[in-house]
Design a protein around this motif. Sequence first.
Motif, PDB file in Angstrom:
ATOM      1  N   GLY A 146       0.818  -1.205   0.000  1.00 12.06           N
ATOM      2  CA  GLY A 146       0.000   0.000   0.000  1.00 12.06           C
ATOM      3  C   GLY A 146       0.850   1.251   0.000  1.00 12.06           C
ATOM      4  N   ARG A 148       3.060   3.054   1.378  1.00  5.65           N
ATOM      5  CA  ARG A 148       4.267   3.293   2.179  1.00  5.65           C
ATOM      6  C   ARG A 148       4.652   4.759   2.079  1.00  5.65           C
ATOM      7  NH1 ARG A 148       5.282   5.699  -1.802  1.00  5.65           N
ATOM      8  NH2 ARG A 148       6.891   5.266  -3.314  1.00  5.65           N
ATOM      9  N   GLN A 149       5.275   5.294   3.119  1.00  6.63           N
ATOM     10  CA  GLN A 149       5.734   6.680   3.019  1.00  6.63           C
ATOM     11  C   GLN A 149       6.793   6.786   1.919  1.00  6.63           C
ATOM     12  OE1 GLN A 149       6.764   7.779   7.087  1.00  6.63           O
ATOM     13  NE2 GLN A 149       4.839   8.895   7.211  1.00  6.63           N
ATOM     14  N   CYS A 156       9.036   0.661   2.195  1.00  2.00           N
ATOM     15  CA  CYS A 156       8.993  -0.415   3.189  1.00  2.00           C
ATOM     16  C   CYS A 156       8.339  -1.684   2.680  1.00  2.00           C
ATOM     17  CB  CYS A 156       8.311   0.069   4.468  1.00  2.00           C
ATOM     18  SG  CYS A 156       6.573   0.422   4.255  1.00  2.00           S
ATOM     19  N   ASN A 473      -2.439  -0.964   5.366  1.00  3.77           N
ATOM     20  CA  ASN A 473      -3.331  -1.017   6.515  1.00  3.77           C
ATOM     21  C   ASN A 473      -4.644  -1.680   6.103  1.00  3.77           C
ATOM     22  OD1 ASN A 473      -4.780  -0.568   8.825  1.00  3.77           O
ATOM     23  ND2 ASN A 473      -4.715   1.669   8.726  1.00  3.77           N
ATOM     24  N   HIS A 476      -7.926  -0.800   7.317  1.00  2.00           N
ATOM     25  CA  HIS A 476      -8.580   0.334   6.672  1.00  2.00           C
ATOM     26  C   HIS A 476      -8.992  -0.072   5.252  1.00  2.00           C
ATOM     27  CE1 HIS A 476      -8.462   3.167   3.465  1.00  2.00           C
ATOM     28  NE2 HIS A 476      -7.198   2.958   3.245  1.00  2.00           N
ATOM     29  N   ASP A 498       4.789  -1.218  11.409  1.00  2.00           N
ATOM     30  CA  ASP A 498       4.195   0.097  11.162  1.00  2.00           C
ATOM     31  C   ASP A 498       4.783   1.066  12.168  1.00  2.00           C
ATOM     32  OD1 ASP A 498       2.352   2.258  10.525  1.00  2.00           O
ATOM     33  OD2 ASP A 498       0.963   0.729   9.784  1.00  2.00           O
ATOM     34  N   TYR A 499       4.570   2.369  11.941  1.00  2.00           N
ATOM     35  CA  TYR A 499       5.030   3.318  12.953  1.00  2.00           C
ATOM     36  C   TYR A 499       3.896   3.742  13.874  1.00  2.00           C
ATOM     37  CZ  TYR A 499       3.200   6.564   9.453  1.00  2.00           C
ATOM     38  OH  TYR A 499       2.387   7.185   8.558  1.00  2.00           O
ATOM     39  N   THR A 500       2.684   3.351  13.500  1.00  2.00           N
ATOM     40  CA  THR A 500       1.534   3.835  14.252  1.00  2.00           C
ATOM     41  C   THR A 500       0.573   2.688  14.551  1.00  2.00           C
ATOM     42  OG1 THR A 500      -0.048   5.652  14.299  1.00  2.00           O
ATOM     43  CG2 THR A 500       0.111   4.445  12.233  1.00  2.00           C
ATOM     44  N   SER A 502      -2.178   1.369  13.998  1.00  2.00           N
ATOM     45  CA  SER A 502      -3.340   1.250  13.124  1.00  2.00           C
ATOM     46  C   SER A 502      -4.205   0.095  13.621  1.00  2.00           C
ATOM     47  CB  SER A 502      -2.871   0.940  11.707  1.00  2.00           C
ATOM     48  OG  SER A 502      -2.267  -0.340  11.705  1.00  2.00           O
ATOM     49  N   ALA A 514       8.299   0.603  13.284  1.00  2.00           N
ATOM     50  CA  ALA A 514       9.168   1.248  12.300  1.00  2.00           C
ATOM     51  C   ALA A 514       9.239   2.735  12.652  1.00  2.00           C
ATOM     52  CB  ALA A 514       8.587   1.079  10.896  1.00  2.00           C
ATOM     53  N   ARG A 520      14.694   9.123   8.895  1.00  2.00           N
ATOM     54  CA  ARG A 520      15.711   8.375   8.143  1.00  2.00           C
ATOM     55  C   ARG A 520      16.138   9.190   6.917  1.00  2.00           C
ATOM     56  NH1 ARG A 520      10.679   4.280   6.876  1.00  2.00           N
ATOM     57  NH2 ARG A 520       9.965   5.363   5.031  1.00  2.00           N
ATOM     58  N   ASP A 550      12.734   0.438   8.533  1.00  2.00           N
ATOM     59  CA  ASP A 550      12.356  -0.880   8.009  1.00  2.00           C
ATOM     60  C   ASP A 550      13.599  -1.643   7.556  1.00  2.00           C
ATOM     61  OD1 ASP A 550       9.178  -0.878   7.720  1.00  2.00           O
ATOM     62  OD2 ASP A 550       9.912   1.117   7.245  1.00  2.00           O
ATOM     63  N   GLU A 754     -12.992   7.377   3.221  1.00  2.00           N
ATOM     64  CA  GLU A 754     -12.201   6.188   3.555  1.00  2.00           C
ATOM     65  C   GLU A 754     -10.992   6.575   4.395  1.00  2.00           C
ATOM     66  OE1 GLU A 754      -8.691   6.412   2.082  1.00  2.00           O
ATOM     67  OE2 GLU A 754      -9.065   5.037   0.437  1.00  2.00           O
ATOM     68  N   ASN A 775     -15.548   1.229   6.043  1.00  2.00           N
ATOM     69  CA  ASN A 775     -15.453  -0.188   5.678  1.00  2.00           C
ATOM     70  C   ASN A 775     -16.053  -1.108   6.741  1.00  2.00           C
ATOM     71  OD1 ASN A 775     -14.459  -0.134   3.035  1.00  2.00           O
ATOM     72  ND2 ASN A 775     -12.405   0.348   3.763  1.00  2.00           N
TER      73      ASN A 775
HETATM   74  P1  PGD Z   1      -2.821   3.626   4.102  1.00  2.00           P
HETATM   75  O1  PGD Z   1      -3.729   4.205   5.103  1.00  2.00           O
HETATM   76  O2  PGD Z   1      -2.034   4.562   3.283  1.00  2.00           O
HETATM   77  O3  PGD Z   1      -3.722   2.714   3.189  1.00  2.00           O
HETATM   78  O4  PGD Z   1      -4.840   1.373   1.496  1.00  2.00           O
HETATM   79  P2  PGD Z   1      -3.434   1.454   2.245  1.00  2.00           P
HETATM   80  O5  PGD Z   1      -3.340   0.212   3.031  1.00  2.00           O
HETATM   81  O6  PGD Z   1      -2.339   1.779   1.311  1.00  2.00           O
HETATM   82  O7  PGD Z   1      -1.895   2.586   4.829  1.00  2.00           O
HETATM   83  C1  PGD Z   1      -0.513   2.648   4.831  1.00  2.00           C
HETATM   84  C2  PGD Z   1      -0.013   2.071   6.137  1.00  2.00           C
HETATM   85  O8  PGD Z   1       1.399   1.958   6.042  1.00  2.00           O
HETATM   86  C3  PGD Z   1      -0.322   2.974   7.321  1.00  2.00           C
HETATM   87  O9  PGD Z   1      -0.740   2.220   8.429  1.00  2.00           O
HETATM   88  C4  PGD Z   1       1.020   3.640   7.590  1.00  2.00           C
HETATM   89  O10 PGD Z   1       1.205   4.012   8.931  1.00  2.00           O
HETATM   90  C5  PGD Z   1       1.994   2.560   7.170  1.00  2.00           C
HETATM   91  N1  PGD Z   1       3.302   3.060   6.722  1.00  2.00           N
HETATM   92  C6  PGD Z   1       3.532   4.171   6.001  1.00  2.00           C
HETATM   93  N2  PGD Z   1       4.857   4.328   5.795  1.00  2.00           N
HETATM   94  C7  PGD Z   1       5.463   3.301   6.376  1.00  2.00           C
HETATM   95  C8  PGD Z   1       6.835   2.927   6.479  1.00  2.00           C
HETATM   96  O11 PGD Z   1       7.747   3.591   5.994  1.00  2.00           O
HETATM   97  N3  PGD Z   1       7.100   1.763   7.147  1.00  2.00           N
HETATM   98  C9  PGD Z   1       6.117   0.984   7.661  1.00  2.00           C
HETATM   99  N4  PGD Z   1       6.467  -0.151   8.230  1.00  2.00           N
HETATM  100  N5  PGD Z   1       4.816   1.342   7.598  1.00  2.00           N
HETATM  101  C10 PGD Z   1       4.503   2.477   6.964  1.00  2.00           C
HETATM  102  C11 PGD Z   1      -5.179   2.269   0.528  1.00  2.00           C
HETATM  103  C12 PGD Z   1      -6.281   1.671  -0.344  1.00  2.00           C
HETATM  104  O12 PGD Z   1      -7.527   1.744   0.364  1.00  2.00           O
HETATM  105  C13 PGD Z   1      -6.406   2.369  -1.648  1.00  2.00           C
HETATM  106  S1  PGD Z   1      -5.001   2.857  -2.504  1.00  2.00           S
HETATM  107  C14 PGD Z   1      -7.600   2.543  -2.212  1.00  2.00           C
HETATM  108  S2  PGD Z   1      -7.710   3.346  -3.704  1.00  2.00           S
HETATM  109  C15 PGD Z   1      -8.850   2.011  -1.651  1.00  2.00           C
HETATM  110  N6  PGD Z   1      -9.819   3.041  -1.513  1.00  2.00           N
HETATM  111  C16 PGD Z   1     -10.939   2.815  -0.815  1.00  2.00           C
HETATM  112  C17 PGD Z   1     -12.152   3.546  -1.033  1.00  2.00           C
HETATM  113  O13 PGD Z   1     -12.233   4.417  -1.925  1.00  2.00           O
HETATM  114  N7  PGD Z   1     -13.208   3.261  -0.242  1.00  2.00           N
HETATM  115  C18 PGD Z   1     -13.160   2.305   0.705  1.00  2.00           C
HETATM  116  N8  PGD Z   1     -14.258   2.055   1.432  1.00  2.00           N
HETATM  117  N9  PGD Z   1     -12.035   1.613   0.915  1.00  2.00           N
HETATM  118  C19 PGD Z   1     -10.927   1.824   0.212  1.00  2.00           C
HETATM  119  N10 PGD Z   1      -9.794   1.112   0.448  1.00  2.00           N
HETATM  120  C20 PGD Z   1      -8.604   1.187  -0.378  1.00  2.00           C
END
Ligand code: PGD
Length: 819
Positions: A146, A148-149, A156, A473, A476, A498-500, A502, A514, A520, A550, A754, A775
């Motif tokens: 997903g 990632r930052q 990651c 995540n 989510h 993760d860093y948070t 979730s 992380a 970093r 990571d 979302e 969701n």
């Molecule tokens: P994020 O909230 O960005 O969502 O889903 P995605 O899982 O990508 O989650 C990223 C997670 O990675 C976060 O918990 C964050 O803290 C963690 N993270 C970020 N950087 C780092 C890092 O450097 N290291 C580590 N270890 N962790 C890190 C997104 C997905 O959701 C997408 S793209 C879409 S398009 C979808 N959209 C919808 C929608 O429109 N409607 C609904 N109901 N649901 C959706 N889900 C989908």
Amino acid sequence: MAISRRGFLKGVLCGGAVAMIGPSLLVPASADAADEIWKVSGSHWGAFRARIAGGMVMEVKPYDLDQNPTQMLEGIKGLIYSSSRIRYPMVRYEWLKNRDKANPATRGDNRFIRVTWDRALDLFYQELERIQTQYGPWALHAGQNGWRQTGQMHSCNNHMQRAVGLHGYYVRKVGDYSTGAGQVILPYVLGSTEVYAQGTSWPLIFENSDLIVLWANDPAKNLQVGWNCETHEGQGYLLQLRDKVADGSIKVISIDPVKTKTQNLLNCEHQYVNPQTDVALMLAIAHTLYREQRYDPTFIETYTLGFNEFLPYLMGEGEDKTEKSPEWAAPICGIDAEQIKGLARRMAEGRTQFMFGWGVQRQQHGEQPYWMGAVLAAMLGQIGLPGGGISYGHHYSSIGAPGSGASAPGAFPLNPDSDDERIHKNKDFKGYSSTIPVARWVDALLEPGKKVPFNGSTVTLPDIKMMVFSGCNPWHHQQDRNRMKRAFHTLETVVSIDYTWSATCRFSDIVLPACTQFERNDIDVYGSYSVRGVLAMKKLVDPLFQSRSDFHIMADLCRRFGRHKQYTRGMGEMAWVESLYEECRKANGEKFPMPPFAQFWEEGYVAFEGANPFVRHADFREDPEINPLGTPSGFIEIFSRKIASYQYDNCKGHPIWMEKAERSHGGPGSEKYPLWLQSCHPDMRLHSQMCESAPMRDKYAVQGREPVYLSAEDARRFGIKDGDLVRVFNDRGQLLAGAVISDNFPPGVVRIQEGAWYGPEGAEVGSLDTYGDPNTLSMDIGTSKLAQATSANTCLVSIEKFTGKPPEVTAFGGPDEVM
Ligand code: PGD
Ligand code: PGD
Ligand code: 6MO
């Protein structure tokens, strides 16, 4: 003794409502204002300058090159210092006691124990080992990824997958949540996935377009973030477009059930359409174009295949004997027949550019509007002309900003350098599929072994026992929380990095902290598509608490099975950053000269000159024989023999209108649950990222909950006032949210964005979500047998004022620590 961590935090935080870690916990005793410096870095939200003092980020300001910074930069500080940060490795209490024999129903009970890094990584490694030997690669899913930052070195998802991959094979995914239906259907129709392709340059659109149709598209909201470091050039073009709308030189129509942020920004026309009925509207427009001979037969003849197979369906001579006339479509899509005809005429009048967003394909049969959109554009005959035709990406990562043509730095490698390096070389998936459609993994947990049709093949869902998540995540992103809860009962082990805290971490067994990207050093391209330059992402502060990068975490994991060297290639963080830079420098050669690394790191940025105007599909238009599309025929396929040969009931040989499992405005299910819930992308977050940033949340939360937006008419109907706490529910789940009454929403349509954090009252199936994750309510079905993508936007709900004592929001602040 059990101490509630939330209770503990309440005591140390300054100000009851502020959910951030207090500065006193973070600033070293020696902190001195004199050591104050500014550093530049980049992010999904753009490049920025940060003021650092006493080892803390004090202030974040936009980078000078960014002309249109997003307000989300204001959330960065709150993200770094959120009370939800994971401070040290933790293991779920029940799991630590009983491991894979732990009672699965306790998963999500939010009771964790702190362990050392060594213990946590030993447990992670032992579980990987157990799964590979007791079962096999089919029992391990580490393939979800997903947002990632940013930062190419620390990406990651790649770190986790490379490390786990060095141990053994595992189940992977294909596709993504963003464009799952679009990226499968469009290669059949236009020969490429289109969604992530560079689009016609905005300056050419400005010069040539008479009409821009924003179809299910809200770029003003969605261009705030980019996949790499965002330049916000796209936002700049929107401001130019606003001027052109004002002086009448370009007309813009937004076809959307709601008045979008973009429509309000541009002050453009709004064409309301009943949710999920766009295909009916498109068919009726096509019908008018054909009936009134306003379509382009020469284009159809020269560049497309299958119009004659489609025509009988359109004109009522097909099996269903129904003419797809405006009169037929009007009651379905809620638009007057004359109005539909008028739309068709306007589209055919001059140069018309369709710009599709992605929300309309994240619904049941989401393949159809994309296919039918291409058919409409083909009938207008302007595909391949500047300012005409169709695009599926102008709302994303500043697509349409003319690119420099330079190469961007590559990323840390996702796969082992050689398959021989894996510890477990067992590739035998025992008849299960090793790759599954991204959104069908919960199906796999619930029905292992099930055979699922997918894009012309059959997938056998694997019997997954362990999952590893990093940089995504799923609690989510995946639909239907209560179904997920049941599914998670089948898992033996879940690991999250993760860093948070979730919701995914809460539902995991081993949780590894992380650090954030701000802790970093890294490197990134400035402009995902335009490639304006390369940016040094300097570490702003040291990793907080016991968090680690990571890279560091995964290198240490690999050490446990003797693959540390293979993982790191013997390089540390800065050596990797330098090597990615040097590879990029070599690729750009003389054409885009880049200084030596040391100079770049010192200066922080290297710019690439040049901007090459581009017209999508122009080469195909110029000569379809020499530049055929990637479709089986090389032409635009209005009828696809290949898809027809799959004999799917929900994706036929040409686009068709199909009723949905749930649809508002008189559609199925609307008598019981009359409101369409759209869960579009958030204005002030990136998915779930920044929901934990209290200063940002304070800007939109209502009574501490995620807002649900609704019309005044629905508010009256359900006895709700602005600011009320409400319960939103259907047969799948229930959540609390805060009501916001807005003119942007028509009756029958509500929105919860979302990414709102899931905060269940308890681990049990059906418990109330105390914060407002949409969701909790959405439906987990595939779009069709073709793409099997997410159908999040097919969802009906009802709403009522919440009476009684509001439960505490459980989403933030991490778990209850058991000591
Ligand atoms: P994020 O909230 O960005 O969502 O889903 P995605 O899982 O990508 O989650 C990223 C997670 O990675 C976060 O918990 C964050 O803290 C963690 N993270 C970020 N950087 C780092 C890092 O450097 N290291 C580590 N270890 N962790 C890190 C997104 C997905 O959701 C997408 S793209 C879409 S398009 C979808 N959209 C919808 C929608 O429109 N409607 C609904 N109901 N649901 C959706 N889900 C989908
Ligand atoms: P959404 O906002 O979900 O964005 O881009 P995407 O285009 O999917 O939906 C766009 C529009 O579709 C909304 O205005 C909605 O009303 C409309 N819509 C939904 N259903 C229908 C329908 O049936 N008919 C019609 N006509 N319209 C409909 C998402 C993209 O945004 C993605 S995938 C990602 S990963 C990024 N995420 C974010 C983010 O989380 N936050 C911000 N601010 N920006 C993002 N940009 C990217
Ligand atoms: Mo997406």
